[in-house]
Design an enzyme around this catalytic site. Sequence first.
Site, PDB file in Angstrom:
ATOM      1  N   HIS A 119      -5.734   8.657  -9.797  1.00  0.00           N
ATOM      2  CA  HIS A 119      -6.305   8.244  -8.507  1.00  0.00           C
ATOM      3  C   HIS A 119      -6.722   9.462  -7.678  1.00  0.00           C
ATOM      4  CE1 HIS A 119      -6.260   4.651  -5.497  1.00  0.00           C
ATOM      5  NE2 HIS A 119      -7.327   5.418  -5.337  1.00  0.00           N
ATOM      6  N   GLY A 172      -9.925   1.394   1.276  1.00  0.00           N
ATOM      7  CA  GLY A 172      -9.321   0.117   0.931  1.00  0.00           C
ATOM      8  C   GLY A 172      -8.343  -0.340   2.000  1.00  0.00           C
ATOM      9  N   ASP A 187      -9.842   5.687 -12.826  1.00  0.00           N
ATOM     10  CA  ASP A 187      -9.159   6.481 -11.811  1.00  0.00           C
ATOM     11  C   ASP A 187      -8.109   5.635 -11.102  1.00  0.00           C
ATOM     12  OD1 ASP A 187      -8.692   8.824 -10.266  1.00  0.00           O
ATOM     13  OD2 ASP A 187      -9.860   7.981  -8.613  1.00  0.00           O
ATOM     14  N   ARG A 232     -10.372  -0.588  -7.493  1.00  0.00           N
ATOM     15  CA  ARG A 232      -8.941  -0.808  -7.371  1.00  0.00           C
ATOM     16  C   ARG A 232      -8.404  -1.307  -8.704  1.00  0.00           C
ATOM     17  NH1 ARG A 232      -8.768   2.140  -3.786  1.00  0.00           N
ATOM     18  NH2 ARG A 232      -8.021   1.856  -1.638  1.00  0.00           N
ATOM     19  N   GLY A 245     -21.733  -0.956  -2.696  1.00  0.00           N
ATOM     20  CA  GLY A 245     -21.484  -0.488  -1.348  1.00  0.00           C
ATOM     21  C   GLY A 245     -21.880   0.975  -1.241  1.00  0.00           C
TER      22      GLY A 245
END
Length: 319
Positions: free
Chosen positions: A286, A79, A262, A238, A156
């Site tokens: 995360h 990210g 997460d 995100r 992706g």
Amino acid sequence: MSKWKVLVTRHDTPPAGLNLLQSRCDVTILPGEAPTRADLLQAIPGYDAIFLSSHSIVDAELLDIAGYKLKVISTMSAGYEHLDLAEIKRRGIKVGHTPVVLSAAVAEIAILLLLNAARRAHEGRLLLEAGQCQSKPMSLLGQDIRGSTVGIVGLGSIGAEIVKRLVSFQVENFVYTGHARKKIGDDLGAKFVTLDELLKMSDFIIVATPLTNETHGLFDDAAFDKMKKTAVFVNIGRGPVVQTDALLRALKQEKIFAAGLDVVDPEPLPKNHELLKLPNFEILPHLGSATVKTRNDMATVAAQNIINGLDGKSLVYPL
């Protein structure tokens, strides 16, 4: 000949990346357990490159203080919402990130959350701890992955790895949405659909999209209203892609079956947040890329981005 000067933003950066940088550069590591932005701004002048071990915000203020010597910025993450890309590129600074090498690990976390949420693992643990778990034919029934339709929001490299792993679970249909149909989708036998179609037809919805202006707050009350009441929702993209209050309402009002996250907004969730009290909510702090191999691979790529950029070569993964 003097070495390039590189600033690393955390002391606990994986050793593979540090060792590679130190073989070619003069490396300074910000001291302390959790350096603040003020620490970074004070330290940044005079360096040729910055290795971002954390999501430190890189904006015009930081770049002004860094000065004209700064040539390369590399973030140890896939990210990049913490980077003002337009401002960085306007100044002619090369910038890179570390996608792909973390895709397998994040895909594994997506499967973990999907399975736990579908099979009511957290709820079962709560009942066990309360001494209330009984073996009955209709107790703690979950949702089957076999024969289901799985929707991927953002096909992706991570989304593709998720599909590859779910094939062995005998999923009947894979669908995905995004800007356009992709060859990887065709190769995996996944069908390109609109977001509305995906929300309505999917038994499992997995969010693997980056955070952009377009995706910010994408999953709101209206999105959850379109899902099946038996749907399981997973987010490994995100946190701000999902409106937290809307997810809370969807779970409390049983608009959907369960959710596994997460990433959250805010991150981390306050320890008294209402979501954490729900039996049909799975959460991890995360951990998507948190394996020894993956973090070392990310650090190595981030370091190589810097070395390539300082040597005048193309970055491994430029932005």
